[in-house]
Design a protein around this motif. Structure first.
Motif, PDB file in Angstrom:
ATOM      1  N   PHE A  98       0.715  -1.258  -0.036  1.00 38.86           N
ATOM      2  CA  PHE A  98       0.330  -0.179  -0.373  1.00 38.86           C
ATOM      3  C   PHE A  98       1.075   1.451   0.198  1.00 38.86           C
ATOM      4  O   PHE A  98       1.284   1.384   1.463  1.00 38.86           O
ATOM      5  CB  PHE A  98      -1.138   0.139   1.238  1.00 38.86           C
ATOM      6  CG  PHE A  98      -1.839   1.278   1.377  1.00 38.86           C
ATOM      7  CD1 PHE A  98      -3.093   1.342   0.591  1.00 38.86           C
ATOM      8  CD2 PHE A  98      -1.968   2.298   2.123  1.00 38.86           C
ATOM      9  CE1 PHE A  98      -4.180   2.011   0.735  1.00 38.86           C
ATOM     10  CE2 PHE A  98      -2.428   3.735   2.322  1.00 38.86           C
ATOM     11  CZ  PHE A  98      -3.959   3.218   1.111  1.00 38.86           C
ATOM     12  N   THR A  99       0.368   1.799  -0.821  1.00 39.02           N
ATOM     13  CA  THR A  99       1.594   2.836  -1.467  1.00 39.02           C
ATOM     14  C   THR A  99       1.212   4.837  -1.089  1.00 39.02           C
ATOM     15  O   THR A  99       1.955   5.408  -1.233  1.00 39.02           O
ATOM     16  CB  THR A  99       3.041   2.957  -2.973  1.00 39.02           C
ATOM     17  OG1 THR A  99       1.256   3.457  -3.224  1.00 39.02           O
ATOM     18  CG2 THR A  99       2.946   1.882  -2.629  1.00 39.02           C
ATOM     19  N   ILE A 131      -7.452  15.525   7.552  1.00 37.33           N
ATOM     20  CA  ILE A 131      -7.866  14.971   6.908  1.00 37.33           C
ATOM     21  C   ILE A 131      -7.064  13.221   7.242  1.00 37.33           C
ATOM     22  O   ILE A 131      -6.148  13.298   6.977  1.00 37.33           O
ATOM     23  CB  ILE A 131      -7.663  15.012   5.381  1.00 37.33           C
ATOM     24  CG1 ILE A 131      -8.471  14.263   4.402  1.00 37.33           C
ATOM     25  CG2 ILE A 131      -5.849  14.884   4.990  1.00 37.33           C
ATOM     26  CD1 ILE A 131      -8.203  14.719   3.480  1.00 37.33           C
ATOM     27  N   ALA A 132      -8.083  12.541   6.473  1.00 38.79           N
ATOM     28  CA  ALA A 132      -7.498  11.098   7.173  1.00 38.79           C
ATOM     29  C   ALA A 132      -7.540  10.205   5.927  1.00 38.79           C
ATOM     30  O   ALA A 132      -8.122  10.347   5.075  1.00 38.79           O
ATOM     31  CB  ALA A 132      -8.881  10.371   8.349  1.00 38.79           C
ATOM     32  N   THR A 133      -6.506   9.904   6.033  1.00 40.79           N
ATOM     33  CA  THR A 133      -6.545   8.803   4.563  1.00 40.79           C
ATOM     34  C   THR A 133      -6.380   7.330   4.949  1.00 40.79           C
ATOM     35  O   THR A 133      -5.580   6.736   5.573  1.00 40.79           O
ATOM     36  CB  THR A 133      -4.644   8.724   3.854  1.00 40.79           C
ATOM     37  OG1 THR A 133      -5.106  10.301   3.393  1.00 40.79           O
ATOM     38  CG2 THR A 133      -4.497   8.195   2.515  1.00 40.79           C
ATOM     39  N   PHE A 134      -7.719   6.586   4.909  1.00 41.71           N
ATOM     40  CA  PHE A 134      -7.365   5.611   4.790  1.00 41.71           C
ATOM     41  C   PHE A 134      -7.018   4.407   4.499  1.00 41.71           C
ATOM     42  O   PHE A 134      -6.619   4.094   2.708  1.00 41.71           O
ATOM     43  CB  PHE A 134      -9.044   4.508   5.245  1.00 41.71           C
ATOM     44  CG  PHE A 134     -10.167   5.595   6.070  1.00 41.71           C
ATOM     45  CD1 PHE A 134     -10.242   5.548   7.528  1.00 41.71           C
ATOM     46  CD2 PHE A 134     -10.407   6.807   5.389  1.00 41.71           C
ATOM     47  CE1 PHE A 134     -10.125   6.817   8.084  1.00 41.71           C
ATOM     48  CE2 PHE A 134     -10.867   7.986   6.093  1.00 41.71           C
ATOM     49  CZ  PHE A 134     -11.091   7.182   8.105  1.00 41.71           C
ATOM     50  N   ALA A 175     -11.592  -1.960   1.889  1.00 39.58           N
ATOM     51  CA  ALA A 175     -11.610  -0.805   0.526  1.00 39.58           C
ATOM     52  C   ALA A 175     -10.417  -0.499   0.256  1.00 39.58           C
ATOM     53  O   ALA A 175     -10.494  -1.002  -1.313  1.00 39.58           O
ATOM     54  CB  ALA A 175     -12.961   0.252   1.536  1.00 39.58           C
ATOM     55  N   GLU A 176      -9.748   0.250   0.490  1.00 38.27           N
ATOM     56  CA  GLU A 176      -8.958   0.937   0.093  1.00 38.27           C
ATOM     57  C   GLU A 176      -7.704  -0.544  -0.231  1.00 38.27           C
ATOM     58  O   GLU A 176      -6.468  -0.240  -1.083  1.00 38.27           O
ATOM     59  CB  GLU A 176      -8.092   2.122   0.449  1.00 38.27           C
ATOM     60  CG  GLU A 176      -8.478   3.029   0.651  1.00 38.27           C
ATOM     61  CD  GLU A 176     -10.375   3.005   2.066  1.00 38.27           C
ATOM     62  OE1 GLU A 176     -10.828   3.636   1.531  1.00 38.27           O
ATOM     63  OE2 GLU A 176      -9.751   1.974   2.721  1.00 38.27           O
ATOM     64  N   TYR A 177      -7.611  -0.903   0.300  1.00 44.07           N
ATOM     65  CA  TYR A 177      -6.213  -2.228   0.470  1.00 44.07           C
ATOM     66  C   TYR A 177      -6.761  -3.619   1.198  1.00 44.07           C
ATOM     67  O   TYR A 177      -6.721  -3.808   2.271  1.00 44.07           O
ATOM     68  CB  TYR A 177      -5.037  -1.903   2.215  1.00 44.07           C
ATOM     69  CG  TYR A 177      -4.127  -2.343   2.130  1.00 44.07           C
ATOM     70  CD1 TYR A 177      -3.776  -3.220   1.332  1.00 44.07           C
ATOM     71  CD2 TYR A 177      -3.596  -1.902   4.323  1.00 44.07           C
ATOM     72  CE1 TYR A 177      -2.770  -3.800   1.594  1.00 44.07           C
ATOM     73  CE2 TYR A 177      -2.123  -2.739   3.294  1.00 44.07           C
ATOM     74  CZ  TYR A 177      -1.390  -3.144   3.316  1.00 44.07           C
ATOM     75  OH  TYR A 177      -0.176  -3.943   3.457  1.00 44.07           O
ATOM     76  N   HIS A 227      -5.547   0.389   8.870  1.00 42.75           N
ATOM     77  CA  HIS A 227      -4.757   1.475   9.348  1.00 42.75           C
ATOM     78  C   HIS A 227      -5.075   2.964   8.589  1.00 42.75           C
ATOM     79  O   HIS A 227      -5.677   2.989   7.228  1.00 42.75           O
ATOM     80  CB  HIS A 227      -3.287   1.595   8.452  1.00 42.75           C
ATOM     81  CG  HIS A 227      -2.444  -0.222   9.097  1.00 42.75           C
ATOM     82  ND1 HIS A 227      -2.184  -0.128  10.124  1.00 42.75           N
ATOM     83  CD2 HIS A 227      -2.415  -0.926   8.637  1.00 42.75           C
ATOM     84  CE1 HIS A 227      -1.769  -1.127   9.617  1.00 42.75           C
ATOM     85  NE2 HIS A 227      -1.673  -1.575   9.160  1.00 42.75           N
ATOM     86  N   VAL A 228      -4.554   4.290   9.052  1.00 43.24           N
ATOM     87  CA  VAL A 228      -4.817   5.274   8.824  1.00 43.24           C
ATOM     88  C   VAL A 228      -3.774   6.524   9.101  1.00 43.24           C
ATOM     89  O   VAL A 228      -2.706   6.596   9.806  1.00 43.24           O
ATOM     90  CB  VAL A 228      -5.751   5.679   8.905  1.00 43.24           C
ATOM     91  CG1 VAL A 228      -6.373   5.697  11.183  1.00 43.24           C
ATOM     92  CG2 VAL A 228      -6.757   7.540   8.697  1.00 43.24           C
ATOM     93  N   ARG A 229      -3.492   7.376   7.957  1.00 44.29           N
ATOM     94  CA  ARG A 229      -2.971   8.427   7.861  1.00 44.29           C
ATOM     95  C   ARG A 229      -3.415   9.938   8.439  1.00 44.29           C
ATOM     96  O   ARG A 229      -4.232   9.750   7.034  1.00 44.29           O
ATOM     97  CB  ARG A 229      -1.801   8.407   6.642  1.00 44.29           C
ATOM     98  CG  ARG A 229      -0.839   9.812   6.976  1.00 44.29           C
ATOM     99  CD  ARG A 229      -0.187   9.880   6.013  1.00 44.29           C
ATOM    100  NE  ARG A 229       0.524  10.864   6.041  1.00 44.29           N
ATOM    101  CZ  ARG A 229       1.734  11.906   5.240  1.00 44.29           C
ATOM    102  NH1 ARG A 229       2.559  10.658   4.514  1.00 44.29           N
ATOM    103  NH2 ARG A 229       2.225  12.623   5.110  1.00 44.29           N
ATOM    104  N   LEU A 230      -3.232  10.656   9.397  1.00 47.00           N
ATOM    105  CA  LEU A 230      -3.584  11.596  10.067  1.00 47.00           C
ATOM    106  C   LEU A 230      -3.368  12.900   9.886  1.00 47.00           C
ATOM    107  O   LEU A 230      -2.008  13.013  10.120  1.00 47.00           O
ATOM    108  CB  LEU A 230      -3.923  11.359  10.981  1.00 47.00           C
ATOM    109  CG  LEU A 230      -4.999  11.110  11.562  1.00 47.00           C
ATOM    110  CD1 LEU A 230      -5.923  10.867  13.096  1.00 47.00           C
ATOM    111  CD2 LEU A 230      -6.170  10.803  10.989  1.00 47.00           C
ATOM    112  N   ASP A 231      -3.200  13.942   8.702  1.00 52.31           N
ATOM    113  CA  ASP A 231      -2.530  15.376   8.219  1.00 52.31           C
ATOM    114  C   ASP A 231      -2.952  15.904   8.795  1.00 52.31           C
ATOM    115  O   ASP A 231      -4.374  16.469   7.912  1.00 52.31           O
ATOM    116  CB  ASP A 231      -2.189  14.638   6.239  1.00 52.31           C
ATOM    117  CG  ASP A 231      -1.207  14.286   5.727  1.00 52.31           C
ATOM    118  OD1 ASP A 231      -0.155  14.542   6.127  1.00 52.31           O
ATOM    119  OD2 ASP A 231      -1.802  13.219   5.471  1.00 52.31           O
TER     120      ASP A 231
END
Length: 231
Positions: A72-73, A89-92, A96-98, A108-112
């Protein structure tokens, strides 16, 4: 011969029943995450749509699975937090995405965050969560069943636990952008935002008035003011 009274027998039976009930509850709590998988992996076949079937997606044909399915990149690049009204913003990376996380009980989720950016009050009904701060200074916390706020200001390298299903939030309290990497104990943890659930779901106004101790005009003002979060 020692005589045992009926009261003693009843007391012993009651204690044994209570112990058995406690053990049962502990076992249920320990198995409260996603169901155990029945194979080593099951890369999701989402070709039929993103609506999960029962407790997961059907598996992609094994002959079609490659090493790339497990990569997952998307987290390589920062997301644009200015597209939300909350400055964060959350990137999930859920199923669904992975698709590789299908049946694995993890996502997982990345928060910016921009300066002052907020991930609004929300829950994850199906998952516990850890937040790991990669960069910046983030204040986070959750509210327990007895209405106690457990919170902490986190620096880069810090880790904080957000228990399953409890109300929580994150806010950037530093003087620059912030990033966190969060892990959740479900492939599809859910993320209902509290304000949106209360004021955008046609709950009768009378219920909201009595629940919050406010009037109709105030309810309308809140509905009009809720930030539209897109993440």
């Amino acid at each position: 011969m020692m005589m045992i009274s009926v009261a003693t027998v009843q007391s012993t039976a009651t204690a044994a029943a209570a112990a058995a009930l406690t053990l049962l509850l502990l076992i249920q709590a320990a198995s409260g995450g996603d169901p155990d998988m029945l194979q080593d992996f099951c890369v999701a076949d989402t070709s039929s749509g993103l609506a999960p079937l029962m407790n997961g997606f059907p598996c992609k044909a094994r002959s079609l699975v490659t090493s790339q399915d497990f990569v997952f990149t998307t987290f390589r690049e920062a997301a644009n937090y200015t597209v939300t009204n909350t400055g964060a913003i959350a990137t999930f990376a859920t199923v669904a995405e992975y698709p590789a996380v299908n049946t694995q009980g993890i996502s997982h989720v990345r928060l910016d965050f921009g300066v002052g950016g907020v991930i609004p009050l929300h829950t994850h009904p199906l998952a516990s969560e850890t937040i790991f701060v990669v960069n910046g200074t983030i204040f986070t916390g959750f509210v327990s069943f007895d209405n106690v706020l457990y919170s902490q200001t986190l620096q880069a390298g810090d880790l904080f636990l957000l228990p399953k299903g409890l109300l929580h939030f994150q806010i950037n309290v530093g003087d620059g952008p912030a990033v966190s990497f969060n892990t959740l104990t479900s492939q599809n943890p859910g993320i209902p935002f509290t304000a949106n659930q209360m004021f955008e779901t046609q709950i009768p106004s009378a219920v909201l008035q009595m629940s919050l101790g406010i009037g109709t005009q105030q309810i309308q003002s809140i509905q009009d003011a809720i930030p539209r979060y897109y993440g």
